[in-house]
Structure formats: structure tokens, C-alpha cells
Design an enzyme around this catalytic site. Structure first.
Site, PDB file in Angstrom:
ATOM      1  N   THR A 152       0.824  -1.216   0.000  1.00  0.00           N
ATOM      2  CA  THR A 152       0.000   0.000   0.000  1.00  0.00           C
ATOM      3  C   THR A 152       0.854   1.260   0.000  1.00  0.00           C
ATOM      4  OG1 THR A 152      -0.104   0.131   2.420  1.00  0.00           O
ATOM      5  CG2 THR A 152      -1.774  -1.231   1.317  1.00  0.00           C
ATOM      6  N   LYS A 155       8.884  -1.545   6.049  1.00  0.00           N
ATOM      7  CA  LYS A 155       9.361  -2.804   6.613  1.00  0.00           C
ATOM      8  C   LYS A 155       8.542  -3.158   7.843  1.00  0.00           C
ATOM      9  CE  LYS A 155      13.316  -4.951   8.954  1.00  0.00           C
ATOM     10  NZ  LYS A 155      14.711  -4.816   9.411  1.00  0.00           N
ATOM     11  N   GLU A 175      23.404  -8.732  19.177  1.00  0.00           N
ATOM     12  CA  GLU A 175      23.267  -7.316  18.795  1.00  0.00           C
ATOM     13  C   GLU A 175      23.296  -6.351  19.978  1.00  0.00           C
ATOM     14  OE1 GLU A 175      20.464  -4.439  15.996  1.00  0.00           O
ATOM     15  OE2 GLU A 175      19.929  -6.539  16.295  1.00  0.00           O
ATOM     16  N   GLY A 188      19.405  -7.845   8.085  1.00  0.00           N
ATOM     17  CA  GLY A 188      19.769  -8.618   6.912  1.00  0.00           C
ATOM     18  C   GLY A 188      20.558  -9.834   7.366  1.00  0.00           C
ATOM     19  N   GLY A 196      12.101 -13.650  14.995  1.00  0.00           N
ATOM     20  CA  GLY A 196      11.395 -12.840  14.007  1.00  0.00           C
ATOM     21  C   GLY A 196      12.219 -12.649  12.753  1.00  0.00           C
ATOM     22  N   GLU A 209      14.056 -18.412   7.941  1.00  0.00           N
ATOM     23  CA  GLU A 209      14.966 -17.555   8.700  1.00  0.00           C
ATOM     24  C   GLU A 209      14.668 -17.636  10.194  1.00  0.00           C
ATOM     25  OE1 GLU A 209      15.825 -12.800   9.236  1.00  0.00           O
ATOM     26  OE2 GLU A 209      15.707 -13.580   7.195  1.00  0.00           O
TER      27      GLU A 209
END
Length: 391
Positions: free
Chosen positions: A128, A133, A195, A212, A360, A375
Site C-alpha cells: 500500500t 518494513k 546485537e 539482513g 522474528g 529464517e
């Protein structure tokens, strides 16, 4: 330091140091307002640290976890005692399999087909033009016959996460008082995140966004092919750039100078390859705390999406469970504002005979539902390996 850890303690091992917090000197109370618990969190933590110092605490440090949802409560305390030592040095023979020893049942939340439907819902919203993301997550819930050994689980995670951040945070609903040393129904957030959200030492700020990724391969040739594919992928480079731009934008008001590489590099865990950018800055004001910086960044597009508000609302609509502390942050902040905060991924919530894992995947234009499912399966490996469960 792993031997010092006991259920109910705070534990954080990083590439720079290991921290264990024991006991509870004070608990950071919930804010009066109900809409945004994060808005006043830095000032509440600062006030609690000052009060602890005035009460004679020799080294007050606020430690704990902050949730994904800004309306939910954080789990932050000032321990009675904090020990800090060198990075962990672990003997590989200290790993033990947990789930080979007793039966368990596993329930995906949602089922894989439903998860892929959720990814496709996210892609429709992206089409839309309102969302660039969205990160769509799922969980695995394990029920066990025996009580989960949190100490051994943490040890196993640390063994396979020597370059990352291994953590454990007490989530018990009723914190024990000084007179009541034990609490009932212990819950623990445990994980091994690759992270760093942000760290602060004096005037120096460091952030290391990851976005990524590709699953690792046991075949060395295939593993290198996947790494190169990731580094050359337009889709993943775009996904990564969205996160880096947001981090720069959020830190800019606090920084006198900032160094940001023009292109990402590769980092690896035992389970995944990631695109990584190391961002360094110099603060304008020394009194800016690590927690204040972390909240300015939270949540990044790496765990939520972009634009943040629209992506968050889409997540609430698509995901059939409450993330809780997953994709929040874990860390510490001392009386000088120094500290480090880690993105709460590759994690699980443990309660007696149950353990819930979370993972996720970032969805952008061009994403494919089956690839995002794969993933998340790869990202579960960090916890599954520590539990002694093979793919």
C-alpha cells in the site's frame, strides 16, 4: 562468574566484561501514567540511583530488561551487590544436554502456515506504500516433565556465544524482599543476543545495528556462498540501510560528532550471518545516560519495522501473542550514566517446567513467506542448541 550465578540474579556477559547482580536493594517503580512507561524511565532510574547512593550503596547500578511495548512495565532493579570481571572463559566440556534427559511437548505459536499468512499480510501492507518494513515474529512453547535448569541453559548459551551477549534477568512477579529471600514461581528471561543496541562510556557512544541475515551452513563452501550472497543482496542491503539511517537520526541530537561506515560488514554467529554497521559518536553532554540513548533508539526497524508507529500497529494486528520482553532490551546503567543495552533477541522465557522461544524476520518488498519462515527457524537454533535439541 557463571558459577556465581543463581536463579534470581542478573547476569550479562559481553565481549568486554561479565556482570552479576545479586539481591535487591530497590526496584524501579512503575510510572503514574499508563500510556508510555518508557518516557519517564531514565529519570526514574536516575532518581533511584541517587537515592541508593545517598542510602550508602557503594556502587549502585540499575540492571534489567525493557519490553517491546512502551505501555508495559520494565523489569529493572538496583542489586544489593554487583560483581564485574573479565570476559568469560568457558570450558567446552561444561556443556550438558538439557532436553535429552526428559520428555517434552512443543507447540508452535502460530503454526508455520499461519505464520506465512502473517508475512503475506505484512507484504500487503507494504504494497500500500504506507510501511517500508515490518518484522513478523513467532514463538515455540515447550512444556517439560522436569524443571528447566536455568543455570545449565545459561552456561550452554555462553559457551556458543563468546562474541555476543549472554544474559539472564529475573522476571518473578513478586520480587523477594530483604526479609523474604525466596520468591515463588520464578520466571527468567535468558538468551544470547548478537546485537548491541547502544553503549556509553564517558563521552563515547557506540551502536552496532544488525539487519539482513542468512542461515549458516555446515559446508564451508556453501557457508561462504551464503555470506557473499547476503553482502550482495539489494533487498538485504536496503533493509539494513533503513535501520542504520534510523539509528543515525535518533543519535544525532545527542552527538557532537558521529562516524558511520558507508557500507556494512559481515558478522557471524554459530547459526547466522548478519549485515553489521558499527556507529561511533561523541556526546554533546556527559550527563546523557546510556538508558536515555537506548530509549531514543528503541525499537529499531531491525526488530519492529519502519515507520515505527505503523509497523508496531501492524505487528499487534498480525502476531497472535504478546512479545513481552522479546525485541526489547537488556542491560545496565550506573550512576554516571555509563552502561550498555542489548537487543533482546535469541531469547526465551523460562518458568519452572515451561520455556518459550522467540524469533522474528524482517519483511520488506520482495520478501517471500517461506524464506522468512526458514529464517526464523535458523534463529531458533541458538536456543535449541543450548537446550540440547537438534534440528
Amino acid at each position: 562468574m557463571l558459577d556465581e550465578y543463581a536463579a534470581g540474579d542478573f547476569f550479562l556477559a559481553s565481549p568486554n566484561q561479565t556482570m552479576v547482580g545479586k539481591g535487591i536493594f530497590s526496584v524501579i517503580e512503575k510510572a503514574m501514567e499508563t500510556e508510555n512507561q518508557l518516557f519517564s524511565l531514565p529519570s526514574r532510574v536516575e532518581a533511584a540511583l541517587n537515592q541508593a547512593k545517598q542510602a550508602g550503596h557503594p556502587y549502585p547500578v540499575a540492571v534489567g530488561a525493557v519490553p517491546f511495548d512502551y505501555s508495559e512495565d520494565s523489569e529493572i532493579i538496583i542489586p544489593e551487590k554487583v560483581d564485574v570481571s573479565e570476559p568469560l572463559d568457558i570450558d567446552e566440556e561444561q556443556q550438558e544436554s538439557l532436553f535429552d534427559m526428559y520428555p517434552y511437548e512443543m507447540q508452535p505459536i502460530p503454526e508455520p502456515e499461519e505464520y506465512m499468512n502473517g508475512v503475506n499480510q505484512g507484504l500487503k501492507k507494504i504494497a500500500t506504500g504506507h510501511i517500508d518494513k515490518i518484522v513478523v515474529s513467532r514463538a515455540l512453547h515447550f512444556s517439560t516433565v522436569e524443571q528447566v535448569d536455568v543455570n545449565q541453559l545459561l552456561r550452554n548459551l555462553a559457551l556458543h556465544n563468546k562474541q555476543g551477549y549472554t544474559f539472564a534477568v529475573d522476571l518473578t512477579d513478586e520480587k523477594p524482599t530483604r526479609k523474604q529471600k525466596e520468591s515463588k514461581g520464578k520466571r527468567t528471561l535468558v538468551g544470547a543476543s548478537p546485537e548491541l543496541l547502544v553503549s556509553k562510556c564517558g563521552h563515547t557512544v557506540f551502536a552496532n545495528p544488525l539487519a539482513g541475515s542468512r542461515p549458516r551452513s555446515d559446508d564451508s563452501v556453501e557457508d561462504q556462498r551464503r555470506a557473499k550472497e547476503l553482502l550482495d543482496s539489494e533487498k538485504d542491503l536496503y533493509e539494513h540501510a533503513v535501520v542504520v539511517d534510523m539509528v543515525k537520526e535518533a543519535l544525532a541530537p545527542f552527538c557532537e560528532t558521529m562516524e558511520v561506515p558507508e557500507s556494512p560488514s559481515l558478522v557471524k554467529t554459530e547459526a547466522m550471518w548478519h549485515l553489521s554497521t558499527e556507529i561511533r559518536g561523541t556526546l554533546k553532554q556527559l550527563e546523557t545516560s546510556s538508558l536515555e540513548l537506548a530509549i531514543a533508539l528503541h525499537p529499531t526497524p531491525a526488530v519492529c519495522g519502519y515507520p515505527t508507529a505503523l509497523a508496531r500497529e501492524a505487528i499487534y494486528e498480525i502476531e497472535p501473542f504478546d512479545r513481552g520482553l522479546f525485541t526489547g532490551m537488556v542491560g545496565w546503567c550506573d550512576e554516571n550514566g555509563d552502561g550498555e543495552w542489548i537487543v533482546t533477541i535469541r531469547c526465551a522465557e523460562v518458568k519452572e517446567r515451561s520455556i518459550r522461544l522467540f524469533a522474528g524476520a524482517g519483511v520488506v518488498a520482495g520478501s517471500k513467506a517461506e524464506e522468512e519462515l526458514n529464517e526464523t527457524s535458523a534463529k531458533f537454533r541458538t536456543m535449541l542448541q543450548a537446550m540440547g535439541i537438534k534440528d
